[in-house]
Design an enzyme around this catalytic site. Structure first.
Site, PDB file in Angstrom:
ATOM      1  N   TYR A  78       0.982  -1.065   0.196  1.00  0.00           N
ATOM      2  CA  TYR A  78      -0.172  -0.014   0.068  1.00  0.00           C
ATOM      3  C   TYR A  78       0.931   1.212   0.153  1.00  0.00           C
ATOM      4  O   TYR A  78       1.751   1.206   0.660  1.00  0.00           O
ATOM      5  CB  TYR A  78      -0.855  -0.135   1.194  1.00  0.00           C
ATOM      6  CG  TYR A  78      -1.894   1.323   1.331  1.00  0.00           C
ATOM      7  CD1 TYR A  78      -2.919   1.222   0.392  1.00  0.00           C
ATOM      8  CD2 TYR A  78      -1.443   2.234   2.261  1.00  0.00           C
ATOM      9  CE1 TYR A  78      -3.899   2.558   0.435  1.00  0.00           C
ATOM     10  CE2 TYR A  78      -2.457   3.332   2.260  1.00  0.00           C
ATOM     11  CZ  TYR A  78      -3.374   3.377   1.671  1.00  0.00           C
ATOM     12  OH  TYR A  78      -4.600   4.576   1.577  1.00  0.00           O
TER      13      TYR A  78
ATOM     14  N   ASP B 129       9.259   2.401   0.230  1.00  0.00           N
ATOM     15  CA  ASP B 129       8.187   3.149   1.015  1.00  0.00           C
ATOM     16  C   ASP B 129       8.448   2.659   2.431  1.00  0.00           C
ATOM     17  O   ASP B 129       7.712   1.544   2.785  1.00  0.00           O
ATOM     18  CB  ASP B 129       6.782   2.727   0.458  1.00  0.00           C
ATOM     19  CG  ASP B 129       5.494   3.512   1.182  1.00  0.00           C
ATOM     20  OD1 ASP B 129       5.759   4.209   2.104  1.00  0.00           O
ATOM     21  OD2 ASP B 129       4.562   3.649   0.678  1.00  0.00           O
TER      22      ASP B 129
ATOM     23  N   LYS C 217       4.075   8.850   8.861  1.00  0.00           N
ATOM     24  CA  LYS C 217       3.735   8.475  10.179  1.00  0.00           C
ATOM     25  C   LYS C 217       4.705   8.836  11.406  1.00  0.00           C
ATOM     26  O   LYS C 217       4.490  10.110  11.730  1.00  0.00           O
ATOM     27  CB  LYS C 217       3.610   6.964  10.096  1.00  0.00           C
ATOM     28  CG  LYS C 217       2.555   6.798   9.084  1.00  0.00           C
ATOM     29  CD  LYS C 217       2.085   5.211   9.164  1.00  0.00           C
ATOM     30  CE  LYS C 217       0.831   5.287   8.164  1.00  0.00           C
ATOM     31  NZ  LYS C 217       0.736   4.158   7.190  1.00  0.00           N
TER      32      LYS C 217
END
Ligand SMILES: *Cc1c(COP(=O)(O)O)cnc(C)c1O
Length: 438
Positions: free
Chosen positions: A150, A245, A273
């Site tokens: 994702y 990522d 994050k």
């Protein structure tokens, strides 16, 4: 551990009904709606260390941690102080600030492959900008991604994406033109041969291979030996860039993230994050020659009104400094190992087939009799049992991600009391699944 007799979600139920009238599904990000496990999501009011409290007064040990950012737990003093100091000086300037340099320098110190970095507001923005830069730098149109990885909700990535899109059973999203999706090639995570095959025919079109070095959006799937190194070799052979990522893993699995653990140097890294300290931040960075293509020094456009926002930067900087000063990764590893061993013991003693894959403070529980290394194996796990387990845990005061395809997170605030609370709940919730699960 018994189910809390006072457990009740009636206020949350009423709030959800009200929210649904004005917000699609009542939530601002789909996974929060509990679609894959059913039931009502508790509306949260407050967090403190490892605990989170809802509108009905229920207390939960929190293993969601806002899907990863809260690595010091809820409302840590260092971040609170830094953010409120910054707030007192003004929340946005639309001009550069010293703290942005300090955050960028800290990121580079933690991740030497990131020679230059640009701050954005979310992981989604970071991945979108990184592939634009890769396309510009190589003059090639395509990207290659992995099934079940994702990378946020950019059009180019909603092609057999994992996480929310996966649990909704929609491999694509309407609204993504097939012409755009056609520029994304999809290989199988942990299967180097699938990448080799695609690159053999399409390599000269591939601007970049983008990968979650540890697949955290289908639970917790570690890279098999040689996979990440193999991607590096294939990218070099075909003149494609390698993008890690590390939005989820970045400062969590180790100081330098997966690239430090597996010793593979990507050309570009996407972050998010944890670097925001619980506020909205993302970042992308990497090789200096590539980053020098970004505007204003280069011609690749990318901008943001709130990019480098003083509150978010202050929060992120305080978080990274605290992690380093306390060597938090040691604490997180110990907490993770304790929870993993405890869960494995319980599964074993009850004779329930389960796997507890883990890296540091990231882990999950698959109801499966063998380890999962690919998306197909994750999809074959016992999801009905997960649903029963999830609700058993919720009623016993443990807030797990509401899907078998989401990773669980720990923070430095997860002390023995919180971890033992989780294990007590798990023992009893797992026993219950033996009578209720299929
Ligand atoms: C969460 C996540 C994103 C998206 O970040 P947002 O801040 O939600 O846009 C991208 N990549 C990975 C690996 C993620 O875990």
């Amino acid at each position: 551990m018994d189910i809390d007799p006072l457990f009740d979600l009636s206020r949350s139920e009423a709030l959800l009904a009200r929210a649904k009238d004005v917000i699609p599904g009542g939530v601002n990000s789909p996974v929060r709606a509990f679609r894959s496990v059913g039931g009502t999501p508790p509306f949260m009011v407050r967090g403190e260390g490892p605990w989170i409290f809802d509108e009905d007064g229920n207390r939960y040990a929190d293993l969601v941690l806002s899907y990863g950012p809260l690595i010091l737990g809820h409302a840590p003093k260092a971040v609170r102080d830094a953010v409120s100091d910054a707030l007192g000086r003004g929340s946005a300037f639309g001009a550069p600030t010293t703290a942005e340099i300090e955050l960028a320098e800290t990121i580079r110190r933690f991740k030497p492959s990131v020679e230059q970095v640009r701050l954005v507001n979310s992981g989604t923005e970071a991945t979108m900008a990184a592939i634009r830069l890769a396309r510009a730098a190589t003059g090639r149109p395509c990207i290659l991604k992995f099934d079940g990885n994702y990378h946020g909700h950019g059009d180019s990535f909603l092609v057999k994406a994992g996480s929310g899109a996966l649990t909704q059973g929609a491999p694509d999203s309407p609204g993504v033109p097939k012409e755009v999706a056609g520029l994304t090639l999809v290989a199988t995570y942990n299967d180097l041969a699938s990448v080799e095959a695609l690159m053999a025919t399409r390599g000269s079109d591939v601007a970049a291979v983008i990968v979650e070095p540890l697949a955290g959006n289908i639970g917790c799937v570690l890279p098999v030996p040689g996979f990440l190194e193999g991607l590096r070799t294939l990218c070099d052979r075909h003149g494609s860039l390698l993008i890690f990522d590390e939005v989820m893993t970045g400062f969590r699995v180790a100081r330098g993230g997966c690239q430090e653990l597996w010793k593979v140097r990507p050309d570009l890294t996407c972050m998010g994050k944890v670097i925001g300290g619980g506020l909205p931040v993302g970042a992308y960075g990497g090789r200096r020659d590539l980053m020098q293509r970004v505007a204003p020094v280069g011609d690749v456009y990318q901008a943001g009104t709130m990019s480098g926002n003083p509150l978010a930067v202050a929060g992120g900087l305080a978080m990274l400094r605290t992690l380093e000063a306390t060597n938090a990764w040691r604490t997180l590893e110990d907490a993770g190992a304790y929870l993993q061993a405890g869960l494995e013991n319980i599964l074993d003693s009850l004779g329930i087939p389960g796997q507890v894959p883990r890296q540091g403070s990231m882990l999950c529980l698959y109801f499966s009799d063998k380890p999962c290394t690919t998306l197909a194996e994750v999809m074959a796990t016992d999801r009905a049992r997960f649903t029963a387990f999830f609700h058993g845990m919720l009623r016993r005061g443990v807030f797990l991600p509401p899907s078998p395809f989401e990773c669980w997170f720990l923070s430095t605030a997860h002390d023995d009391a919180a971890l033992d609370h989780v294990l007590d709940a798990a023992r009893s919730a797992l026993r219950d699944t033996m009578s209720t699960a299929v």
